[in-house]
Design an enzyme around this catalytic site. Structure first.
Site, mmCIF file in Angstrom:
data_model
loop_
_atom_site.group_PDB
_atom_site.id
_atom_site.type_symbol
_atom_site.label_atom_id
_atom_site.label_comp_id
_atom_site.label_asym_id
_atom_site.label_seq_id
_atom_site.Cartn_x
_atom_site.Cartn_y
_atom_site.Cartn_z
ATOM 1 C CG ASP A 84 33.760 -10.548 40.563
ATOM 2 O OD1 ASP A 84 33.941 -11.630 39.967
ATOM 3 O OD2 ASP A 84 32.762 -10.326 41.295
ATOM 4 C CE1 TYR A 89 27.130 -9.092 43.289
ATOM 5 C CE2 TYR A 89 29.069 -8.216 42.188
ATOM 6 C CZ TYR A 89 28.450 -9.230 42.891
ATOM 7 O OH TYR A 89 29.158 -10.360 43.207
ATOM 8 C CE LYS A 118 30.284 -12.955 40.567
ATOM 9 N NZ LYS A 118 30.598 -11.510 40.445
ATOM 10 C CG HIS A 151 25.477 -14.493 41.120
ATOM 11 N ND1 HIS A 151 25.358 -13.138 40.934
ATOM 12 C CD2 HIS A 151 26.150 -14.628 42.284
ATOM 13 C CE1 HIS A 151 25.944 -12.483 41.919
ATOM 14 N NE2 HIS A 151 26.420 -13.372 42.770
#
Length: 354
Positions: A84, A89, A118, A151
Site C-alpha cells: 500500500d 508519503y 492514492k 486519498h
C-alpha cells in the site's frame, strides 16, 4: 495479576513468540531466492470487479526513504504480495525500487503483486488526475496500479505542492468537487493505467454523492480502523454498496506525527495484554487477526524485519467469538488520524457519525 506483572510476563513471552514466529516463517527461506509460502494459505478479498486483493499488505506511511526499500524487499521475501503506497508519503521511488528488485531477482512477477496508491488532495482538479497517476507509476517503476484511491475528499489548490500555503502559512483550499475528480479517475481505468479505483477517508454522505455519479463503482473504501475505532456502521454502509474495506492504522499508529502525551495507546491496552498472555500471541497479532476475521483487508506498517514477520504470522490461529466481542467492546470512537490541518475544509469528512 497486576498490570505491571502482566506487562513483564508479556515482555518475556513476546521474545519467545517472535523467536517461534521467525523460525516458522524462515523455514524454506533462502537469502538468494526468498521465502516462498503457499500463497493459497493467504486469504484474498474479491472486489466488486472480480479482482482479488490479498487480505494483508505492507503499509508504507511514515516509512522513511533509505529504509523502506529494504522493508519492501523483506516483506516480499516473507510472503506479502500486497503493498500500500501513496504519493504524499514521499517514498514511492524507494518503494518501487524494492518491488522491482524482487521482480528482477525472480522472486515474484508483477502479476503476483497487488499495488495500491492514492491520488493526493492537490491533484483533485480533473486536469491533474492522469498526470498524477502517471507520476506515481513513474516513481514506482510500474506500468499499472491494481488499485488507485482518492486519498481524501478534501481538495487543495491544484499544483505540484502537496500542502500549498499562503503568505500566512495557511493551507490553500480548492473548490474542486470530488465527484468531478471521481469521473476523471474512471478514465484511468479506461486507459488501463489502473485496474480498480476506490475511496479513502470518505464519510457515508460523501460516498453516496460519488455513487450517484459513478459509472465505475468504488471497489474499495480505505478507512482508519482498529478496536478503539471499529467503524461498524461505516463498514456495513460500504459493504451494502458493494465496497470492500481496508483497515489502515490497525495497530493504532502510535508514531503519528501529531500524537500528544497522554493519548491512549492501543497496543498498551491492559485488556489486550491480558488477552495476549492468555492466547500466547502478541497484541499486534491479535488486533490484525481481529480485522482479518471481520473480512477487512489490513495494512500494518513496519520497516523492521522482525515486526514484518510477526505481522504476517496471523494465519495459524483464530479468535473465538467471545474474544471478537471483547475486542469490539474496546470501541471508544477514538480516531488517531484526524487530518488536523484541514478541519475547517468544507469537505472535511470526520464531522459525521460515519
Amino acid at each position: 495479576m497486576s498490570h505491571l506483572a502482566c506487562k513483564l510476563l508479556f515482555t518475556l513471552k513476546r521474545s519467545r513468540l517472535l523467536s517461534v514466529s521467525i523460525t516458522l516463517l524462515n523455514r524454506g527461506y533462502s537469502r538468494h531466492s526468498g521465502w516462498h509460502p503457499d500463497l493459497k494459505m493467504i486469504p484474498k478479498v474479491t472486489l466488486n470487479n472480480g479482482l482479488e486483493i490479498p487480505i494483508i499488505g505492507l503499509g508504507t506511511w511514515k516509512s522513511q526513504p533509505g529504509v523502506v526499500t529494504q522493508a519492501v524487499k523483506d516483506a516480499i521475501d516473507v510472503g506479502y504480495r500486497h503493498i500500500d503506497c501513496a504519493h504524499v508519503y514521499g517514498n514511492e521511488k524507494e518503494v518501487g525500487a524494492g518491488i522491482n528488485a524482487k521482480i528482477k531477482e525472480g522472486v515474484v512477477q508483477r502479476k503476483d503483486l497487488f499495488i495500491t496508491s492514492k491520488l493526493w488532495d492537490s491533484h483533485h482538479h480533473p486536469d491533474f488526475v492522469v498526470a498524477a497517476c502517471m507520476n506515481t507509476l513513474k516513481d514506482l517503476g510500474l506500468d499499472y496500479l491494481d488499485l488507485y484511491l482518492m486519498h481524501y475528499p478534501i481538495a487543495y489548490k491544484a499544483g505540484f505542492e502537496t500542502h500549498p500555503t499562503d503568505e500566512n502559512g495557511k493551507l490553500m483550499y480548492s473548490t474542486d468537487d470530488y465527484v468531478d475528480t471521481w469521473k476523471a479517475m474512471e478514465k484511468l481505468v479506461d486507459r488501463k493505467l489502473v485496474r480498480s479505483i476506490g475511496l479513502s477517508n470518505f464519510n457515508s454522505k460523501q460516498i453516496e454523492r460519488v455513487l450517484d455519479v459513478a459509472t465505475i463503482k468504488p471497489a474499495m473504501l480505505q478507512i482508519e480502523c482498529h478496536p478503539y475505532l471499529n467503524q461498524k456502521k461505516l463498514i456495513a454502509f460500504g459493504r451494502e454498496r458493494g465496497m470492500s474495506i481496508t483497515a489502515y492504522s490497525p495497530l493504532g499508529s502510535k508514531d503519528r506525527p501529531w500524537a500528544k502525551p497522554g493519548e491512549p495507546v492501543l497496543l498498551e491496552d491492559k485488556k489486550l495484554h491480558e488477552m495476549s498472555t492468555r492466547l500466547s500471541r502478541t497484541p499486534a497479532q491479535i488486533v490484525l487477526r481481529y480485522q482479518i476475521q471481520r473480512g477487512n483487508v489490513v495494512i500494518p506498517k513496519s520497516v523492521h524485519k522482525t515486526r514484518i514477520l510477526e505481522n504476517f504470522a496471523v494465519f495459524d490461529f483464530e479468535l473465538s467469538q467471545e474474544d471478537m466481542q471483547l475486542l469490539d467492546s474496546f470501541d471508544k470512537n477514538t480516531r488517531f488520524c484526524t487530518e488536523p490541518s484541514s478541519v475547517d475544509h468544507p469537505d472535511y469528512p470526520f464531522n459525521l457519525e460515519f
